[in-house]
Scaffold this motif. Structure first.
Motif, PDB file in Angstrom:
ATOM      1  N   LEU A  33       0.831  -1.199   0.000  1.00 49.53           N
ATOM      2  CA  LEU A  33       0.000   0.000   0.000  1.00 49.53           C
ATOM      3  C   LEU A  33       0.872   1.258   0.000  1.00 49.53           C
ATOM      4  O   LEU A  33       0.631   2.200  -0.768  1.00 49.53           O
ATOM      5  CB  LEU A  33      -0.940  -0.003   1.205  1.00 49.53           C
ATOM      6  CG  LEU A  33      -1.843   1.217   1.342  1.00 49.53           C
ATOM      7  CD1 LEU A  33      -2.789   1.327   0.153  1.00 49.53           C
ATOM      8  CD2 LEU A  33      -2.640   1.138   2.643  1.00 49.53           C
ATOM      9  N   ALA A  34       1.899   1.292   0.851  1.00 51.03           N
ATOM     10  CA  ALA A  34       2.781   2.459   0.939  1.00 51.03           C
ATOM     11  C   ALA A  34       3.526   2.709  -0.371  1.00 51.03           C
ATOM     12  O   ALA A  34       3.844   3.848  -0.703  1.00 51.03           O
ATOM     13  CB  ALA A  34       3.780   2.283   2.079  1.00 51.03           C
ATOM     14  N   GLY A  35       3.795   1.654  -1.104  1.00 53.13           N
ATOM     15  CA  GLY A  35       4.556   1.787  -2.343  1.00 53.13           C
ATOM     16  C   GLY A  35       3.716   2.055  -3.572  1.00 53.13           C
ATOM     17  O   GLY A  35       4.259   2.248  -4.662  1.00 53.13           O
ATOM     18  N   GLU A  36       2.399   2.082  -3.422  1.00 58.66           N
ATOM     19  CA  GLU A  36       1.538   2.290  -4.581  1.00 58.66           C
ATOM     20  C   GLU A  36       1.861   3.623  -5.245  1.00 58.66           C
ATOM     21  O   GLU A  36       1.878   4.666  -4.599  1.00 58.66           O
ATOM     22  CB  GLU A  36       0.066   2.240  -4.152  1.00 58.66           C
ATOM     23  CG  GLU A  36      -0.887   1.983  -5.272  1.00 58.66           C
ATOM     24  CD  GLU A  36      -0.685   0.634  -5.949  1.00 58.66           C
ATOM     25  OE1 GLU A  36      -0.624   0.641  -7.203  1.00 58.66           O
ATOM     26  OE2 GLU A  36      -0.582  -0.399  -5.271  1.00 58.66           O
ATOM     27  N   HIS A  37       2.142   3.573  -6.541  1.00 58.15           N
ATOM     28  CA  HIS A  37       2.521   4.746  -7.339  1.00 58.15           C
ATOM     29  C   HIS A  37       3.742   5.474  -6.769  1.00 58.15           C
ATOM     30  O   HIS A  37       3.896   6.676  -6.957  1.00 58.15           O
ATOM     31  CB  HIS A  37       1.342   5.704  -7.495  1.00 58.15           C
ATOM     32  CG  HIS A  37       0.150   5.056  -8.114  1.00 58.15           C
ATOM     33  ND1 HIS A  37       0.150   4.612  -9.420  1.00 58.15           N
ATOM     34  CD2 HIS A  37      -1.060   4.735  -7.602  1.00 58.15           C
ATOM     35  CE1 HIS A  37      -1.020   4.063  -9.686  1.00 58.15           C
ATOM     36  NE2 HIS A  37      -1.759   4.116  -8.606  1.00 58.15           N
ATOM     37  N   GLY A  38       4.585   4.739  -6.053  1.00 61.51           N
ATOM     38  CA  GLY A  38       5.807   5.316  -5.501  1.00 61.51           C
ATOM     39  C   GLY A  38       5.576   6.278  -4.349  1.00 61.51           C
ATOM     40  O   GLY A  38       6.465   7.059  -3.994  1.00 61.51           O
ATOM     41  N   ALA A  39       4.390   6.225  -3.721  1.00 65.58           N
ATOM     42  CA  ALA A  39       4.005   7.212  -2.697  1.00 65.58           C
ATOM     43  C   ALA A  39       5.012   7.320  -1.554  1.00 65.58           C
ATOM     44  O   ALA A  39       5.371   8.428  -1.145  1.00 65.58           O
ATOM     45  CB  ALA A  39       2.617   6.892  -2.154  1.00 65.58           C
ATOM     46  N   LEU A  40       5.481   6.189  -1.037  1.00 70.06           N
ATOM     47  CA  LEU A  40       6.438   6.232   0.070  1.00 70.06           C
ATOM     48  C   LEU A  40       7.699   6.981  -0.326  1.00 70.06           C
ATOM     49  O   LEU A  40       8.219   7.807   0.423  1.00 70.06           O
ATOM     50  CB  LEU A  40       6.790   4.815   0.526  1.00 70.06           C
ATOM     51  CG  LEU A  40       7.872   4.700   1.596  1.00 70.06           C
ATOM     52  CD1 LEU A  40       7.415   5.357   2.893  1.00 70.06           C
ATOM     53  CD2 LEU A  40       8.231   3.240   1.832  1.00 70.06           C
ATOM     54  N   TRP A  41       8.172   6.730  -1.530  1.00 66.45           N
ATOM     55  CA  TRP A  41       9.422   7.330  -1.988  1.00 66.45           C
ATOM     56  C   TRP A  41       9.234   8.793  -2.362  1.00 66.45           C
ATOM     57  O   TRP A  41      10.133   9.610  -2.143  1.00 66.45           O
ATOM     58  CB  TRP A  41      10.000   6.520  -3.137  1.00 66.45           C
ATOM     59  CG  TRP A  41      10.025   5.070  -2.803  1.00 66.45           C
ATOM     60  CD1 TRP A  41       9.414   4.060  -3.478  1.00 66.45           C
ATOM     61  CD2 TRP A  41      10.665   4.461  -1.673  1.00 66.45           C
ATOM     62  NE1 TRP A  41       9.642   2.857  -2.839  1.00 66.45           N
ATOM     63  CE2 TRP A  41      10.403   3.070  -1.723  1.00 66.45           C
ATOM     64  CE3 TRP A  41      11.427   4.946  -0.612  1.00 66.45           C
ATOM     65  CZ2 TRP A  41      10.877   2.172  -0.784  1.00 66.45           C
ATOM     66  CZ3 TRP A  41      11.904   4.045   0.342  1.00 66.45           C
ATOM     67  CH2 TRP A  41      11.632   2.681   0.250  1.00 66.45           C
ATOM     68  N   LEU A  42       8.074   9.139  -2.896  1.00 67.20           N
ATOM     69  CA  LEU A  42       7.786  10.545  -3.178  1.00 67.20           C
ATOM     70  C   LEU A  42       7.739  11.330  -1.872  1.00 67.20           C
ATOM     71  O   LEU A  42       8.315  12.424  -1.767  1.00 67.20           O
ATOM     72  CB  LEU A  42       6.463  10.691  -3.919  1.00 67.20           C
ATOM     73  CG  LEU A  42       6.407  10.074  -5.313  1.00 67.20           C
ATOM     74  CD1 LEU A  42       4.998  10.191  -5.887  1.00 67.20           C
ATOM     75  CD2 LEU A  42       7.407  10.727  -6.229  1.00 67.20           C
ATOM     76  N   GLY A  43       7.069  10.761  -0.876  1.00 64.64           N
ATOM     77  CA  GLY A  43       7.013  11.411   0.431  1.00 64.64           C
ATOM     78  C   GLY A  43       8.388  11.554   1.052  1.00 64.64           C
ATOM     79  O   GLY A  43       8.718  12.605   1.617  1.00 64.64           O
ATOM     80  N   THR A  44       9.194  10.513   0.941  1.00 62.78           N
ATOM     81  CA  THR A  44      10.559  10.559   1.483  1.00 62.78           C
ATOM     82  C   THR A  44      11.364  11.674   0.830  1.00 62.78           C
ATOM     83  O   THR A  44      12.052  12.440   1.508  1.00 62.78           O
ATOM     84  CB  THR A  44      11.260   9.199   1.275  1.00 62.78           C
ATOM     85  OG1 THR A  44      10.512   8.176   1.944  1.00 62.78           O
ATOM     86  CG2 THR A  44      12.684   9.222   1.790  1.00 62.78           C
ATOM     87  N   GLY A  45      11.286  11.762  -0.488  1.00 57.43           N
ATOM     88  CA  GLY A  45      12.024  12.796  -1.201  1.00 57.43           C
ATOM     89  C   GLY A  45      11.563  14.203  -0.847  1.00 57.43           C
ATOM     90  O   GLY A  45      12.379  15.107  -0.676  1.00 57.43           O
ATOM     91  N   LEU A  46      10.262  14.373  -0.698  1.00 59.14           N
ATOM     92  CA  LEU A  46       9.735  15.697  -0.358  1.00 59.14           C
ATOM     93  C   LEU A  46      10.080  16.082   1.077  1.00 59.14           C
ATOM     94  O   LEU A  46      10.409  17.247   1.346  1.00 59.14           O
ATOM     95  CB  LEU A  46       8.232  15.745  -0.600  1.00 59.14           C
ATOM     96  CG  LEU A  46       7.820  15.601  -2.074  1.00 59.14           C
ATOM     97  CD1 LEU A  46       6.301  15.564  -2.194  1.00 59.14           C
ATOM     98  CD2 LEU A  46       8.421  16.706  -2.923  1.00 59.14           C
ATOM     99  N   VAL A  47      10.040  15.115   1.986  1.00 60.87           N
ATOM    100  CA  VAL A  47      10.452  15.398   3.367  1.00 60.87           C
ATOM    101  C   VAL A  47      11.948  15.733   3.396  1.00 60.87           C
ATOM    102  O   VAL A  47      12.373  16.679   4.067  1.00 60.87           O
ATOM    103  CB  VAL A  47      10.126  14.224   4.305  1.00 60.87           C
ATOM    104  CG1 VAL A  47      10.812  14.378   5.657  1.00 60.87           C
ATOM    105  CG2 VAL A  47       8.610  14.113   4.501  1.00 60.87           C
ATOM    106  N   GLY A  48      12.745  14.967   2.656  1.00 57.27           N
ATOM    107  CA  GLY A  48      14.178  15.256   2.578  1.00 57.27           C
ATOM    108  C   GLY A  48      14.429  16.662   2.071  1.00 57.27           C
ATOM    109  O   GLY A  48      15.266  17.395   2.614  1.00 57.27           O
TER     110      GLY A  48
END
Length: 169
Positions: A33-48
């Motif tokens: 669920l977290a990885g759907e459409h790269g959501a986890l990684w998009l969030g990580t990059g934006l938080v970074g």
């Protein structure tokens, strides 16, 4: 079915069997669920980008590489059109019916490489778990995940110099 396809099916079946344990199934579903459409990684990059002002541009370009890997995998899916596994009962719903390559694996590997270049080495184990989760939930063959991970890695490596940009973004 040739020997290679048989091996793909057998590895998937063995890893999918791990999903019979409730905790493993829950973790695999959560990662999927977290990885759907790269959501986890998009969030990580934006938080970074938000917390690391000195390298904001690098974080945003790394996030763009993750998006690029995800989009490339979606394009390949439309060309290859490999059906998802039918010999196991999936533990999650999927956004599409095509399996090759795994977009979760593409975005995860791209994130591990791109964000790893920024010193966030803890991303790699999470990315590996994300890739493995796609087998445990039964929605990809091992070759789908391997191809997705290779595509994501290649995308991020090709864009590494661009991602790092100037010393003071």
């Amino acid at each position: 079915m040739d020997d290679f396809d048989d091996l793909d099916h057998r590895i998937l079946s063995a890893l999918h069997a791990c999903g019979t344990h409730p905790r493993v199934a829950s973790a695999a579903r959560g990662l999927s669920l977290a990885g759907e459409h790269g959501a986890l990684w998009l969030g990580t990059g934006l938080v970074g980008a938000a917390v690391d002002g000195n390298r904001r541009g690098s974080w945003l370009r790394g996030t763009a590489l993750v998006v690029g890997a995800h989009l490339a995998s979606m394009g390949l899916k439309r060309l290859v059109r490999r059906a998802r596994p039918s010999h196991v009962e999936p533990l999650v719903r999927t956004a599409g019916r095509h399996s090759f390559p795994s977009s979760h694996a593409s975005s995860s590997a791209a994130a591990a490489v791109a964000f790893g270049a920024l010193g966030t080495y803890g991303i790699a184990p999470l990315a590996a778990a994300m890739c493995l989760s796609r087998l445990v939930v039964g929605v990809h063959y091992p070759t789908d995940v391997a191809a997705g991970a290779a595509l994501g890695t290649l995308t991020a490596r090709l864009g590494a110099r661009w991602m790092r940009g100037r010393a003071h973004d």
